[in-house]
Scaffold this motif. Sequence first.
Motif, PDB file in Angstrom:
ATOM      1  N   UNK A  81       3.205  -8.085   1.966  1.00  0.00           N
ATOM      2  CA  UNK A  81       1.903  -8.453   1.429  1.00  0.00           C
ATOM      3  C   UNK A  81       2.079  -9.698   0.575  1.00  0.00           C
ATOM      4  N   UNK A  82       1.204 -10.671   0.789  1.00  0.00           N
ATOM      5  CA  UNK A  82       1.210 -11.881  -0.025  1.00  0.00           C
ATOM      6  C   UNK A  82       0.530 -11.522  -1.355  1.00  0.00           C
ATOM      7  N   UNK A  83       1.356 -11.269  -2.351  1.00  0.00           N
ATOM      8  CA  UNK A  83       0.903 -10.659  -3.604  1.00  0.00           C
ATOM      9  C   UNK A  83      -0.219 -11.456  -4.274  1.00  0.00           C
ATOM     10  N   UNK A  84      -0.145 -12.787  -4.192  1.00  0.00           N
ATOM     11  CA  UNK A  84      -1.148 -13.630  -4.848  1.00  0.00           C
ATOM     12  C   UNK A  84      -2.510 -13.550  -4.172  1.00  0.00           C
ATOM     13  N   UNK A  85      -2.560 -12.956  -2.984  1.00  0.00           N
ATOM     14  CA  UNK A  85      -3.815 -12.817  -2.259  1.00  0.00           C
ATOM     15  C   UNK A  85      -4.504 -11.477  -2.525  1.00  0.00           C
ATOM     16  N   UNK A  86      -3.793 -10.548  -3.138  1.00  0.00           N
ATOM     17  CA  UNK A  86      -4.354  -9.218  -3.347  1.00  0.00           C
ATOM     18  C   UNK A  86      -5.473  -9.249  -4.381  1.00  0.00           C
ATOM     19  N   UNK A  87      -6.550  -8.560  -4.077  1.00  0.00           N
ATOM     20  CA  UNK A  87      -7.674  -8.414  -4.994  1.00  0.00           C
ATOM     21  C   UNK A  87      -8.400  -7.129  -4.623  1.00  0.00           C
ATOM     22  N   UNK A  88      -9.434  -6.807  -5.360  1.00  0.00           N
ATOM     23  CA  UNK A  88     -10.215  -5.604  -5.049  1.00  0.00           C
ATOM     24  C   UNK A  88     -10.813  -5.682  -3.649  1.00  0.00           C
ATOM     25  N   UNK A  89     -11.086  -6.890  -3.175  1.00  0.00           N
ATOM     26  CA  UNK A  89     -11.670  -7.068  -1.846  1.00  0.00           C
ATOM     27  C   UNK A  89     -10.610  -7.192  -0.749  1.00  0.00           C
ATOM     28  N   UNK A  90      -9.358  -7.414  -1.133  1.00  0.00           N
ATOM     29  CA  UNK A  90      -8.342  -7.684  -0.118  1.00  0.00           C
ATOM     30  C   UNK A  90      -7.151  -6.738  -0.153  1.00  0.00           C
ATOM     31  N   UNK A  91      -7.378  -5.510  -0.585  1.00  0.00           N
ATOM     32  CA  UNK A  91      -6.344  -4.507  -0.389  1.00  0.00           C
ATOM     33  C   UNK A  91      -5.606  -4.011  -1.610  1.00  0.00           C
ATOM     34  N   UNK A  92      -5.940  -4.489  -2.815  1.00  0.00           N
ATOM     35  CA  UNK A  92      -5.189  -4.010  -3.981  1.00  0.00           C
ATOM     36  C   UNK A  92      -5.402  -2.511  -4.196  1.00  0.00           C
ATOM     37  N   UNK A  93      -6.604  -2.022  -3.888  1.00  0.00           N
ATOM     38  CA  UNK A  93      -6.867  -0.590  -4.018  1.00  0.00           C
ATOM     39  C   UNK A  93      -6.067   0.226  -3.022  1.00  0.00           C
ATOM     40  N   UNK A  94      -5.952  -0.284  -1.801  1.00  0.00           N
ATOM     41  CA  UNK A  94      -5.163   0.392  -0.767  1.00  0.00           C
ATOM     42  C   UNK A  94      -3.699   0.453  -1.192  1.00  0.00           C
TER      43      UNK A  94
END
Length: 199
Positions: free
Chosen positions: A21-34
């Motif tokens: 996972x590209x950590x800097x791309x993670x957000x509530x809309x892009x999978x951080x919750x998953x």
Amino acid sequence: MENFLQQFRAAYPQLHHQVCLQFWKLSAQSGSGILAENVQEWTPEYGLGIWPGRRSPQAWNETLMMDAAAALFRGNEPELPAYRLLRLKASPDDLDDVVEELRGLGVLLQAFSIQTTKVLDTSLKETYLPQVTEPSFRRADFFAPLLDCKVLAGARSAQDIDRWMGGIDLYIRESGEDEGVLVLSRFPLSSFLGEQIRN
């Protein structure tokens, strides 16, 4: 893309599959919750993505923050001082489920290699560690190339790209820089992609 991967894996079952996972791309809309829901099961390793030809990873400073803010204001992908990756540890079937769940959110980087993960890690470390001067970054669990069309266009030869890949046989990255998915392969893919490769 899902059918392509299923067919590719069936044709090359000997390949080892890594999902990052590209950590800097993670957000509530892009999978951080998953990720938060599955972090204990996936036990991610922390790695560092390296852009060939760019400056070495470093800590934030005022100039870098201003440059990143300006890029965001223009609607461009900001250049960050360092690019952290999370590599997920799971069975092959579970990794397929992870990819299915996260595909299209802009965070996936996948690598397939004939080499085992341990051997590939050693190869990539030999390639990229000399570019890393910050002591904390040198202790990353693994290193991986970050590639986009601009980087590839700047390669002086096929040998450059081969060195950057460091033993990766199929590289798939959801690339915000390219506003799409970058696929780089040592194998012919036309029989798997069919119409997709021609469109």
